[in-house]
Every structure is written in C-alpha cells, then in structure tokens.
Design a protein around this motif. Structure first.
Motif, PDB file in Angstrom:
ATOM      1  N   SER A 144       1.024  -1.169  -0.121  1.00 17.25           N
ATOM      2  CA  SER A 144      -0.112  -0.050  -0.049  1.00 17.25           C
ATOM      3  C   SER A 144       0.724   1.290   0.090  1.00 17.25           C
ATOM      4  N   VAL A 145       0.223   2.448  -0.076  1.00 16.46           N
ATOM      5  CA  VAL A 145       1.124   3.633   0.134  1.00 16.46           C
ATOM      6  C   VAL A 145       0.592   4.169   1.476  1.00 16.46           C
ATOM      7  N   TYR A 146       1.469   4.432   2.453  1.00 10.82           N
ATOM      8  CA  TYR A 146       1.164   4.748   3.805  1.00 10.82           C
ATOM      9  C   TYR A 146       1.655   6.317   3.778  1.00 10.82           C
ATOM     10  N   PHE A 147       0.739   7.221   4.587  1.00 11.44           N
ATOM     11  CA  PHE A 147       0.661   8.295   4.788  1.00 11.44           C
ATOM     12  C   PHE A 147       0.666   8.666   6.201  1.00 11.44           C
ATOM     13  N   CYS A 148       1.344   9.510   6.505  1.00 12.83           N
ATOM     14  CA  CYS A 148       1.468  10.180   8.162  1.00 12.83           C
ATOM     15  C   CYS A 148       0.983  11.430   8.102  1.00 12.83           C
ATOM     16  N   ALA A 149       0.269  11.836   9.136  1.00 16.33           N
ATOM     17  CA  ALA A 149      -0.480  13.333   8.927  1.00 16.33           C
ATOM     18  C   ALA A 149      -0.275  13.582  10.585  1.00 16.33           C
ATOM     19  N   ILE A 150      -0.052  15.176  10.669  1.00 13.98           N
ATOM     20  CA  ILE A 150      -0.314  15.466  11.921  1.00 13.98           C
ATOM     21  C   ILE A 150      -1.491  16.479  12.330  1.00 13.98           C
ATOM     22  N   SER A 151      -1.710  16.886  13.375  1.00 13.96           N
ATOM     23  CA  SER A 151      -2.732  17.901  13.382  1.00 13.96           C
ATOM     24  C   SER A 151      -2.449  18.598  14.845  1.00 13.96           C
ATOM     25  N   GLU A 152      -3.169  19.662  14.929  1.00 15.35           N
ATOM     26  CA  GLU A 152      -3.067  20.389  16.415  1.00 15.35           C
ATOM     27  C   GLU A 152      -4.396  21.212  16.212  1.00 15.35           C
ATOM     28  N   SER A 153      -4.946  21.333  17.636  1.00 17.77           N
ATOM     29  CA  SER A 153      -6.449  22.229  17.777  1.00 17.77           C
ATOM     30  C   SER A 153      -6.102  23.498  17.034  1.00 17.77           C
ATOM     31  N   THR A 154      -6.729  23.917  16.097  1.00 19.18           N
ATOM     32  CA  THR A 154      -6.660  25.477  15.894  1.00 19.18           C
ATOM     33  C   THR A 154      -8.174  25.790  15.746  1.00 19.18           C
ATOM     34  N   ARG A 155      -8.456  26.837  16.348  1.00 20.93           N
ATOM     35  CA  ARG A 155      -9.974  27.383  16.286  1.00 20.93           C
ATOM     36  C   ARG A 155     -11.012  26.247  16.869  1.00 20.93           C
ATOM     37  N   GLY A 156     -10.462  25.397  17.437  1.00 14.98           N
ATOM     38  CA  GLY A 156     -11.502  24.371  18.046  1.00 14.98           C
ATOM     39  C   GLY A 156     -11.471  22.899  17.186  1.00 14.98           C
ATOM     40  N   VAL A 157     -10.881  23.152  16.068  1.00 16.76           N
ATOM     41  CA  VAL A 157     -10.969  21.995  15.111  1.00 16.76           C
ATOM     42  C   VAL A 157      -9.518  21.566  14.808  1.00 16.76           C
ATOM     43  N   TYR A 158      -9.298  20.286  14.387  1.00 20.68           N
ATOM     44  CA  TYR A 158      -8.036  19.690  14.059  1.00 20.68           C
ATOM     45  C   TYR A 158      -7.631  19.528  12.629  1.00 20.68           C
ATOM     46  N   GLU A 159      -6.999  20.678  11.879  1.00 24.75           N
ATOM     47  CA  GLU A 159      -6.714  20.406  10.706  1.00 24.75           C
ATOM     48  C   GLU A 159      -5.353  19.352  10.528  1.00 24.75           C
ATOM     49  N   GLN A 160      -5.739  18.470   9.716  1.00 23.73           N
ATOM     50  CA  GLN A 160      -4.641  17.578   9.259  1.00 23.73           C
ATOM     51  C   GLN A 160      -3.865  17.864   8.107  1.00 23.73           C
ATOM     52  N   TYR A 161      -2.475  17.618   8.230  1.00 27.64           N
ATOM     53  CA  TYR A 161      -1.706  17.872   7.239  1.00 27.64           C
ATOM     54  C   TYR A 161      -0.943  16.570   7.073  1.00 27.64           C
ATOM     55  N   PHE A 162      -0.694  16.202   5.778  1.00 27.84           N
ATOM     56  CA  PHE A 162      -0.250  14.879   5.362  1.00 27.84           C
ATOM     57  C   PHE A 162       1.232  15.167   4.841  1.00 27.84           C
ATOM     58  N   GLY A 163       2.223  13.981   5.295  1.00 28.91           N
ATOM     59  CA  GLY A 163       3.446  13.809   4.686  1.00 28.91           C
ATOM     60  C   GLY A 163       3.446  13.313   3.191  1.00 28.91           C
ATOM     61  N   PRO A 164       4.516  12.997   2.673  1.00 24.51           N
ATOM     62  CA  PRO A 164       4.611  12.931   1.129  1.00 24.51           C
ATOM     63  C   PRO A 164       4.374  11.212   0.748  1.00 24.51           C
ATOM     64  N   GLY A 165       4.246  10.332   2.066  1.00 25.26           N
ATOM     65  CA  GLY A 165       3.758   8.987   1.615  1.00 25.26           C
ATOM     66  C   GLY A 165       4.961   7.971   1.641  1.00 25.26           C
ATOM     67  N   THR A 166       4.783   6.959   1.840  1.00 26.23           N
ATOM     68  CA  THR A 166       5.705   5.852   1.591  1.00 26.23           C
ATOM     69  C   THR A 166       4.900   4.664   0.711  1.00 26.23           C
ATOM     70  N   ARG A 167       5.524   4.268  -0.166  1.00 28.82           N
ATOM     71  CA  ARG A 167       5.111   3.196  -1.022  1.00 28.82           C
ATOM     72  C   ARG A 167       5.639   2.037  -0.540  1.00 28.82           C
ATOM     73  N   LEU A 168       5.182   1.103  -0.056  1.00 25.44           N
ATOM     74  CA  LEU A 168       5.707  -0.404   0.534  1.00 25.44           C
ATOM     75  C   LEU A 168       5.141  -1.343  -0.300  1.00 25.44           C
ATOM     76  N   THR A 169       5.830  -2.103  -0.682  1.00 29.01           N
ATOM     77  CA  THR A 169       5.523  -3.372  -1.819  1.00 29.01           C
ATOM     78  C   THR A 169       6.013  -4.626  -1.134  1.00 29.01           C
ATOM     79  N   VAL A 170       5.107  -5.522  -0.505  1.00 26.00           N
ATOM     80  CA  VAL A 170       5.356  -6.850  -0.171  1.00 26.00           C
ATOM     81  C   VAL A 170       5.246  -7.823  -1.094  1.00 26.00           C
ATOM     82  N   THR A 171       6.451  -8.580  -1.113  1.00 26.02           N
ATOM     83  CA  THR A 171       6.419  -9.526  -2.354  1.00 26.02           C
ATOM     84  C   THR A 171       6.323 -11.059  -1.671  1.00 26.02           C
TER      85      THR A 171
END
Lengths: 112, 114
Positions: free
Chosen positions: B87-114
């Motif tokens: 799959s492609v794995y994404f990390c995201a981070i968030s912090e409470s801003t104005r009472g909501v949690y805006e999520q921001y994503f990393g560039p992703g990791t493409r993992l192949t299991v053979t």
C-alpha cells in the motif's frame, strides 16, 4: 464505521469553467469536514474546511457548501485551471476531530 | 508538506519480514496519524497518537503497531509483512486550531510486499 462517498468518481471540465465536486456522508453527528486535493505521487493537501455550524465557507477560488439536512458536502472551484487536475477527497470527523473518515475520491481532469 | 517527512519513501520487502516506517515532524503538533491508501478505499486510519506514549487504534489496525517516544517521531511497524499490506502509507499531523483539528499529510511511503 463511517460512510463517506462521492457521487462521481471522475469529472472532466474545460479550463475556465467552474467545477463542482460532491460528497455524501452518513453520520449526522459529524461536525467537521475537510476537502483535500491529492496530486499524483503526493500526499493529500488541505484545501478548505467547514464546521457543522456553517453552511458555506469561501477560500481562494474555492467554496465549500454543507447541507446537513441531506448530509451533503460540495466543493466548488471557480475558473478551473490545469493545475487543479487532481483527486479530491472529502473527510469527516465528529466530536474532537481526532479521527477522520475519507471518501474514495473524485478525479478531476481539466481540459485545456 | 507542513514540516512532515517520511522514511523510507519506497520500500520492497518480502513476506514475513518486519518493517518499520518513520514519520518525523518539525511542527510540534500533538496529534499524529498513520493511514494507508489503496485503490477503491481512499484513506483509512491505522493508528493515531495523541501524545508521547499515547496511542490508539484506527479502523484497520490489525497487523500493525506504533510507537511514539518523542513528540516529533511516530513509528509504524509491520511485525510480519503480508502481501495485503502492500500500500501507500501516509503520516499526518494535527493540532487544535480554532477548536478543530486540521490535518496535514506527509509525502507518503510506497511499500511493496512480495
């Protein structure tokens, strides 16, 4: 689990036209929504958000509309440009917003 | 990508081997998330963290574990990789801003299991 879906998996528009991307959600308790744009090979990029106490929010060339009665969300892009070509996701969350549920995405293609 | 890096960006591994993916942030955000993205499924939450040593399961946590020993790092481990974890794995981070949690994503990791 949550159910967030998109009405159309693909959308093609002419450059300069307006685009509308739709999203349906199933959890009436959801109180926060985000639209993301994802370009090929990149992570999702935050576009605009809206809280459930609003029905419309505008950003730069984008507008999000929320209809809580029918649990429907839309993203409007004005004067669509080739750089807008991407996959667009809606995401919903409830309460503290720690967990988000994503739709499968709509692929937008802008025709020059 | 909002000060988020993921490593490695690409990895090919064999079934049954352990794999660890790393997410690193420079934003000092409290919340961190691991998602996987597969065709037809969109993004699905694997695990998330709400602070150092505080983690919880998402909707597709089976076969995955996480650790967060520092605010800036969130590790995802596949104890014994299977082909279904390709799959492609994404990390995201968030912090409470104005009472909501805006999520921001990393560039992703493409993992192949053979």
């Amino acid at each position: 689990g949550e159910s967030v879906g998109l009405h159309l998996p693909t959308l093609s528009v002419q450059e300069g036209d307006n685009s509308i991307i739709n999203c349906a959600y199933s959890n009436s308790a959801s109180d926060y929504f985000i639209w993301y744009k994802q370009e090929s090979g990149k992570g999702p990029q935050f576009i605009i958000d809206i809280r459930s106490n609003m029905d419309k929010r505008q950003g730069q060339r984008v507008t999000v509309l929320l209809n809580k009665t029918v649990k429907h969300l839309s993203l409007q892009i004005a004067a669509t440009q080739p750089g807008d070509s991407a996959v667009y996701f809606c995401a919903e969350s409830k309460n503290t917003g720690n967990q988000f549920y994503f739709g499968t995405g709509t692929s937008l293609t802008v025709i020059p | 990508d909002a000060g988020i890096t993921q490593s490695p960006r690409h990895k090919v591994t064999e079934t049954g081997t352990p794999v660890t993916l790393r997410c690193h942030q420079t934003e000092n955000h409290r919340y961190m998330y691991w998602y996987r993205q597969d065709p037809g499924h969109g993004l699905r939450l694997i695990h998330y963290s709400y602070g150092v040593k505080d983690t919880d399961k998402g909707e597709v946590s089976d076969g995955y574990s996480v650790s967060r020993s520092k605010t800036e790092d969130f590790l995802l481990t596949l104890e014994s990789a299977t082909s279904s974890q390709t799959s492609v794995y994404f990390c995201a981070i968030s912090e409470s801003t104005r009472g909501v949690y805006e999520q921001y994503f990393g560039p992703g990791t493409r993992l192949t299991v053979t």
